[in-house]
Write a protein that holds these residues in place. Structure first.
Motif, PDB file in Angstrom:
ATOM      1  N   ASP A 160     -97.874 -23.546 -70.668  1.00  0.00           N
ATOM      2  CA  ASP A 160     -98.932 -22.827 -69.953  1.00  0.00           C
ATOM      3  C   ASP A 160     -98.500 -22.159 -68.661  1.00  0.00           C
ATOM      4  OD1 ASP A 160    -100.724 -23.627 -71.928  1.00  0.00           O
ATOM      5  OD2 ASP A 160    -101.223 -25.478 -70.868  1.00  0.00           O
ATOM      6  N   LEU A 161     -97.277 -22.414 -68.192  1.00  0.00           N
ATOM      7  CA  LEU A 161     -96.810 -21.790 -66.957  1.00  0.00           C
ATOM      8  C   LEU A 161     -95.512 -21.046 -67.204  1.00  0.00           C
ATOM      9  CD1 LEU A 161     -97.434 -24.593 -64.286  1.00  0.00           C
ATOM     10  CD2 LEU A 161     -98.881 -22.625 -64.822  1.00  0.00           C
ATOM     11  N   TYR A 162     -95.415 -19.882 -66.607  1.00  0.00           N
ATOM     12  CA  TYR A 162     -94.202 -19.066 -66.676  1.00  0.00           C
ATOM     13  C   TYR A 162     -93.730 -18.848 -65.242  1.00  0.00           C
ATOM     14  CZ  TYR A 162     -91.054 -15.319 -68.279  1.00  0.00           C
ATOM     15  OH  TYR A 162     -89.955 -14.557 -68.578  1.00  0.00           O
ATOM     16  N   VAL A 163     -92.442 -19.073 -65.004  1.00  0.00           N
ATOM     17  CA  VAL A 163     -91.920 -19.133 -63.641  1.00  0.00           C
ATOM     18  C   VAL A 163     -90.731 -18.191 -63.479  1.00  0.00           C
ATOM     19  CG1 VAL A 163     -90.945 -20.639 -61.858  1.00  0.00           C
ATOM     20  CG2 VAL A 163     -92.628 -21.555 -63.488  1.00  0.00           C
ATOM     21  N   ALA A 164     -90.721 -17.458 -62.381  1.00  0.00           N
ATOM     22  CA  ALA A 164     -89.575 -16.629 -62.002  1.00  0.00           C
ATOM     23  C   ALA A 164     -89.181 -17.032 -60.582  1.00  0.00           C
ATOM     24  CB  ALA A 164     -89.920 -15.148 -62.067  1.00  0.00           C
ATOM     25  N   PRO A 165     -88.274 -17.987 -60.427  1.00  0.00           N
ATOM     26  CA  PRO A 165     -87.949 -18.503 -59.093  1.00  0.00           C
ATOM     27  C   PRO A 165     -87.162 -17.486 -58.267  1.00  0.00           C
ATOM     28  CG  PRO A 165     -86.431 -19.393 -60.719  1.00  0.00           C
ATOM     29  CD  PRO A 165     -87.464 -18.610 -61.492  1.00  0.00           C
ATOM     30  N   GLY A 176     -94.794  -6.170 -78.521  1.00  0.00           N
ATOM     31  CA  GLY A 176     -96.035  -5.450 -78.770  1.00  0.00           C
ATOM     32  C   GLY A 176     -97.110  -5.671 -77.726  1.00  0.00           C
ATOM     33  N   GLY A 177     -96.729  -6.260 -76.578  1.00  0.00           N
ATOM     34  CA  GLY A 177     -97.710  -6.450 -75.517  1.00  0.00           C
ATOM     35  C   GLY A 177     -98.722  -7.543 -75.777  1.00  0.00           C
ATOM     36  N   ASN A 178     -98.469  -8.381 -76.774  1.00  0.00           N
ATOM     37  CA  ASN A 178     -99.413  -9.456 -77.079  1.00  0.00           C
ATOM     38  C   ASN A 178     -99.301 -10.566 -76.037  1.00  0.00           C
ATOM     39  OD1 ASN A 178    -100.399  -8.247 -79.446  1.00  0.00           O
ATOM     40  ND2 ASN A 178     -98.624  -9.000 -80.600  1.00  0.00           N
ATOM     41  N   GLY A 179    -100.413 -10.948 -75.457  1.00  0.00           N
ATOM     42  CA  GLY A 179    -100.420 -12.019 -74.478  1.00  0.00           C
ATOM     43  C   GLY A 179    -100.563 -11.504 -73.068  1.00  0.00           C
ATOM     44  N   THR A 180    -100.986 -12.399 -72.169  1.00  0.00           N
ATOM     45  CA  THR A 180    -101.158 -12.041 -70.762  1.00  0.00           C
ATOM     46  C   THR A 180    -100.512 -13.096 -69.876  1.00  0.00           C
ATOM     47  OG1 THR A 180    -103.286 -13.207 -70.639  1.00  0.00           O
ATOM     48  CG2 THR A 180    -103.329 -10.848 -71.183  1.00  0.00           C
ATOM     49  N   PHE A 181    -100.171 -12.660 -68.653  1.00  0.00           N
ATOM     50  CA  PHE A 181     -99.593 -13.534 -67.635  1.00  0.00           C
ATOM     51  C   PHE A 181    -100.369 -13.289 -66.342  1.00  0.00           C
ATOM     52  CE2 PHE A 181     -96.348 -12.860 -70.774  1.00  0.00           C
ATOM     53  CZ  PHE A 181     -95.628 -14.045 -70.838  1.00  0.00           C
ATOM     54  N   THR A 182    -100.949 -14.339 -65.800  1.00  0.00           N
ATOM     55  CA  THR A 182    -101.742 -14.209 -64.577  1.00  0.00           C
ATOM     56  C   THR A 182    -100.972 -14.787 -63.401  1.00  0.00           C
ATOM     57  OG1 THR A 182    -103.786 -14.416 -65.842  1.00  0.00           O
ATOM     58  CG2 THR A 182    -103.929 -14.757 -63.456  1.00  0.00           C
ATOM     59  N   GLY A 187    -103.775 -13.580 -58.497  1.00  0.00           N
ATOM     60  CA  GLY A 187    -104.788 -13.484 -59.536  1.00  0.00           C
ATOM     61  C   GLY A 187    -104.641 -12.258 -60.411  1.00  0.00           C
ATOM     62  N   LYS A 188    -103.608 -11.471 -60.183  1.00  0.00           N
ATOM     63  CA  LYS A 188    -103.435 -10.252 -60.955  1.00  0.00           C
ATOM     64  C   LYS A 188    -102.955 -10.589 -62.362  1.00  0.00           C
ATOM     65  CE  LYS A 188    -101.544  -5.575 -60.687  1.00  0.00           C
ATOM     66  NZ  LYS A 188    -100.790  -4.591 -59.870  1.00  0.00           N
ATOM     67  N   VAL A 189    -103.526  -9.893 -63.357  1.00  0.00           N
ATOM     68  CA  VAL A 189    -103.213 -10.151 -64.762  1.00  0.00           C
ATOM     69  C   VAL A 189    -102.297  -9.048 -65.283  1.00  0.00           C
ATOM     70  CG1 VAL A 189    -104.160 -10.490 -67.077  1.00  0.00           C
ATOM     71  CG2 VAL A 189    -105.434 -11.300 -65.078  1.00  0.00           C
ATOM     72  N   TYR A 190    -101.234  -9.456 -65.973  1.00  0.00           N
ATOM     73  CA  TYR A 190    -100.274  -8.520 -66.534  1.00  0.00           C
ATOM     74  C   TYR A 190    -100.150  -8.741 -68.036  1.00  0.00           C
ATOM     75  CZ  TYR A 190     -98.723  -8.220 -61.637  1.00  0.00           C
ATOM     76  OH  TYR A 190     -98.672  -8.062 -60.288  1.00  0.00           O
ATOM     77  N   THR A 196     -99.867 -18.229 -65.018  1.00  0.00           N
ATOM     78  CA  THR A 196    -100.471 -18.933 -66.142  1.00  0.00           C
ATOM     79  C   THR A 196    -100.395 -18.020 -67.363  1.00  0.00           C
ATOM     80  OG1 THR A 196    -102.674 -18.143 -65.532  1.00  0.00           O
ATOM     81  CG2 THR A 196    -102.018 -20.342 -64.746  1.00  0.00           C
ATOM     82  N   VAL A 197    -100.222 -18.648 -68.527  1.00  0.00           N
ATOM     83  CA  VAL A 197     -99.975 -17.904 -69.763  1.00  0.00           C
ATOM     84  C   VAL A 197    -101.252 -17.813 -70.590  1.00  0.00           C
ATOM     85  CG1 VAL A 197     -98.568 -17.798 -71.855  1.00  0.00           C
ATOM     86  CG2 VAL A 197     -97.587 -18.704 -69.728  1.00  0.00           C
ATOM     87  N   ASN A 198    -101.638 -16.597 -70.939  1.00  0.00           N
ATOM     88  CA  ASN A 198    -102.802 -16.372 -71.823  1.00  0.00           C
ATOM     89  C   ASN A 198    -104.060 -17.079 -71.314  1.00  0.00           C
ATOM     90  OD1 ASN A 198    -101.223 -14.826 -73.575  1.00  0.00           O
ATOM     91  ND2 ASN A 198    -100.590 -16.630 -74.736  1.00  0.00           N
ATOM     92  N   ASP A 199    -104.314 -16.928 -70.022  1.00  0.00           N
ATOM     93  CA  ASP A 199    -105.516 -17.508 -69.410  1.00  0.00           C
ATOM     94  C   ASP A 199    -105.590 -19.025 -69.596  1.00  0.00           C
ATOM     95  OD1 ASP A 199    -106.532 -15.021 -68.534  1.00  0.00           O
ATOM     96  OD2 ASP A 199    -107.290 -14.622 -70.558  1.00  0.00           O
TER      97      ASP A 199
END
Length: 772
Positions: A690-695, A712-718, A723-726, A745-748
């Motif tokens: 559920d978490l994606y990290v770029a240290p 294909g752009g499937n999925g979101t990263f907040t 709070g910005k969603v990408y 956070t991954v996919n809300d």
């Protein structure tokens, strides 16, 4: 391995699988098409171009068209070095140029699901001036029916003047298959296009980062290592196709995995027999589960590690007590202290300043920790702070220790013959612990040593109500021809890579015997195939106190990624790194406050345990307690670590323990089809699902450019701080000031276990962290 043949069946199978020979030009006959059931749906079949093993029409293993799948060569590999810094030169003389297969037999095999195994036999051809018979066995293990085990055996060359010494096991791959694992690999994302030696040794200071590596190696000691030196000897990998390959715990010879050919993998093994297994999962996660079902899964971490930092401190009781109180006064969550100098220190000359080394005698030092037992108990009673100490595989001669000793364990073990021996001197194989200070490495194959040393640790280490220790070294066993262990079946070259497994098993035995499974934290850096089932935490070893790729802060992320795909689910590194470098060559590296702080951020959002280290020369490096700024930054990072505890513990219990999946996950695990994700090493990772990290892993960097994986752009990263969603599949740039590593956070995703972390983010979003 005694095998009784079944002649009637032999005839039938030989007819079904016609004789053939393989060289660089020859191919299988076009009529060589048949199959043999191995059990549980696995089928060995022959076609006009290859042998292959399939299950439900999915390829598990196959030979390469026109190439031998078994080969061998003469010559002895050369190993130079000492004190853990080994340099290996591979020697391949008279490698066999061809292979014939003259029989396929079904033979009894007690460990298989069917009671039998397929035996493929024939001769290796063009081995210098000789030939050599070989046999390759495949079977489905009765205890692990979702894979195929193998055993390769070469009987030796017909030319005794050039005896064969090592084998090669080759099989099909393709240019688009990427590989991960093989233990603590620090310099590569995918291992494709690399030839990886698997041998436990000091990783070196530099490992290819310049100019340090060249400076260290200039003395001829290989102290700098290279991009392939690692503490671990783990012969297993996972591929992007969900394939898993591993050698067994018994196959402890030196191995090299060659991924440089686009259409093949070749395992070079320093013996004429080897065994292991191959399998395939639906994805990389299932492949890791298959691997750890065989090698084991890590025991549970004690829950007290979730409560805060483990402070690495040296200097004695008063200093430790003062630093603990300082931390508590600024609300630093402290779970424990790690006091490696509990045995006392001695001074060793170095460039510009002296370096302190430890007295390896495993009793408390009367000068630094005169009330050791009561001091440990007081920390626990007054502050709820546990104590970790330090133990390694050596015993040093303490006859010159200035403040004396109660027992000289070196003398005792020497008299009892409990050290690894040198047959030339007919005495202990000496390891240097500094000028004029000798040490021996305990012989874990000796049952007398195991009993004696168990009692030493119980009576002199665990008796003080400690909660664990650094279980150091394990990669130092000598490999010279005159090295002798108590029950050594073969030479020291094979005993060497088994030693980390024995060391981990020995420590777990004591923990179980003392019934401390829920309390003890024992961390290792040396490891071998199967050692993970005895360790509850792996430590990434000694890194330089800099920002570099091969041996600095970046390397620990890469190490943890590969170790996780090697079956080591729980990991951590020294917060701040370890190796300060002072030279007479106008090159010096010491730890900055910024590096210490950013390393603390990394540990907070990546590791199972948050533990700092003063480093090898504490006086020249920034310490977390150096001033109010460094301590406040450290305390902030420790609070961030604690805020993630519920989420981290959920992953440890629900996924790491049950499936063997790692806590820190390289992006490729979720995105095998994303070619860019395959090449991510240290730049980013998943912490659980559920978490994606770029240290932040570079100095004076306050924005991070990070690739968000996904086809294909499937999925979101907040982005948690803004709070910005990408959307997935793009590169974005986000702010990352001190104290705010780029976490998404991954996919809300939201679970109750994440709430404490998200609340930390809300409270600290406007906090400015200072570096001084």
């Amino acid at each position: 391995m005694h095998i009784m043949q079944r002649p009637a069946l032999v005839v039938a199978l030989v007819a079904a699988f016609p004789f053939f020979s393989l060289s660089q030009q020859a191919v299988l006959p076009t009529d060589a098409i048949s199959s043999l059931e191995l059990g549980n749906g696995f089928v060995l079949s022959s076609s006009s171009t290859a042998l292959q093993i399939t299950q439900a029409n999915l390829s598990i293993w196959a030979t390469v068209h026109d190439k031998p799948f078994i080969s061998a060569s003469a010559g002895n590999d050369s190993v130079e070095g000492s004190n853990g810094a080994f340099n290996i030169t591979q020697v391949d003389t008279g490698r066999c140029s061809g292979q014939s297969m003259t029989a396929v037999r079904y033979v009894p095999w007690s460990a298989s699901i069917s009671g039998g195994a397929a035996e493929l036999s024939g001769h290796l051809l063009g081995c210098g001036n000789g030939t050599a018979p070989y046999a390759l066995y495949f079977w489905v293990p009765a205890n692990l029916t979702d894979r195929v085990a193998f055993y390769v055996d070469i009987s030796g060359s017909s030319n005794p003047a050039q005896p064969l010494k090592k084998l090669y096991f080759s099989y099909a791959s393709h240019a688009g298959e990427d590989f991960y694992g093989l233990g603590a690999q620090a310099s590569f994302a995918s291992l494709k296009n690399q030839s990886i030696p698997v041998f436990s040794r000091e990783q070196g200071a530099g490992r290819g980062d310049e100019p340090l590596t060249s400076l260290e190696n200039a003395s001829g000691t290989f102290a700098g290592g290279d991009k392939f030196t690692a503490y671990t000897a783990i012969s297993s990998y996972i591929s992007t196709e969900g394939k898993v390959f591993y050698l067994s715990e018994k196959s402890t010879g030196y191995a090299n995995f060659d991924f440089t050919e686009p259409d093949a993998v070749t395992v070079r093994y320093d013996s004429l027999s080897v065994d292991g297994a191959i399998g395939r999962g639906s994805d990389m996660f299932e492949a890791v589960s298959k691997l750890t079902a065989a090698t084991g899964r890590m025991p549970a971490l004690p829950k007290w590690v979730d409560d805060g930092a483990i402070l690495g401190i040296q200097g004695g009781q008063d200093k430790v007590d003062t630093i603990v109180q300082q931390g508590l006064n600024i609300s630093c969550p402290i779970a424990g202290v790690w006091l490696q100098d509990w045995v006392g220190t001695h001074s060793q000359a170095g460039p510009y300043v002296n370096v302190s080394r430890l007295w390896w005698n495993w009793e408390n030092d009367e000068e630094l920790y005169p009330q050791w037992d009561s001091f440990v108990q007081d920390l626990r009673s007054k502050y709820n702070v546990r104590t970790l100490s330090y133990v390694n595989v050596f015993l040093a001669n303490v006859s010159t220790k200035p403040d004396g000793y109660r027992r000289n364990l070196y003398d005792e073990a020497s008299a009892l013959g409990y050290f690894v021996q040198n047959t030339t001197s007919n005495s202990t194989a000496i390891i240097s612990s500094g000028p004029d200070l000798d040490a021996g490495i305990i012989d874990l194959t000796n049952p007398g040593l195991r009993s004696w040393f168990t009692e030493v640790l119980k009576e002199q280490v665990w008796n003080a109500n400690i909660s664990g220790y650094m279980s150091d070294f394990g990669e130092y066993t000598p490999v010279t021809s005159d090295t002798k262990l108590y029950d050594m079946v073969s030479d020291a070259f094979f005993a060497h890579d088994e030693y980390p497994l024995l060391w981990a098993e020995f420590q777990r035995h004591i923990i179980n015997d003392l019934d401390l499974q829920d309390e003890a934290l024992v961390f290792h850096r040396s490891a071998a195939t199967g050692a993970n089932k005895y360790m509850n935490i792996f430590w990434a070893g000694d890194q330089n106190v800099n920002w570099q790729v091969n041996d600095g802060i970046k390397s620990v992320v890469t190490i943890m990624g590969h170790m996780g795909l090697s079956g080591y689910a729980h990991q951590h590194s020294d917060v701040g790194g370890y190796t300060d470098v002072l030279t007479y060559d106008d090159y010096n590296t010491t730890r900055s406050a910024e590096l210490l702080g950013r390393w603390g951020e990394l540990a907070a959002v990546s590791s199972s345990v948050f533990r700092s280290h003063e480093g090898n020369i504490p006086s020249v490096s920034a310490q977390f307690y150096s001033n109010s700024s460094t301590y406040n930054y450290y305390a902030y990072n420790a609070r961030m670590f604690v805020s993630l505890a519920p989420y981290r513990r959920m992953i440890l219990e629900m996924e790491c323990a049950t499936n063997g999946w790692p806590l820190l996950r390289p992006p490729v695990m979720y995105h095998t089809s994303d070619l860019r994700a395959r090449q991510i090493s240290y730049q980013s990772f998943y912490l659980g699902p559920d978490l994606y990290v770029a240290p932040v892993l570079d100095p004076q960097t306050f924005n991070v450019t990070v690739y968000l994986p996904g086809i294909g752009g499937n999925g979101t990263f907040t982005h948690v701080w803004s709070g910005k969603v990408y959307g997935a599949g793009q590169e974005v740039n986000v702010p990352a000031p001190y104290g705010k590593p780029a976490v998404f956070t991954v996919n809300d995703a939201w679970t109750p276990e994440l709430e404490t972390f998200l609340e930390f983010v809300r409270k600290k979003n406007q906090t400015q962290v200072l570096v001084d």
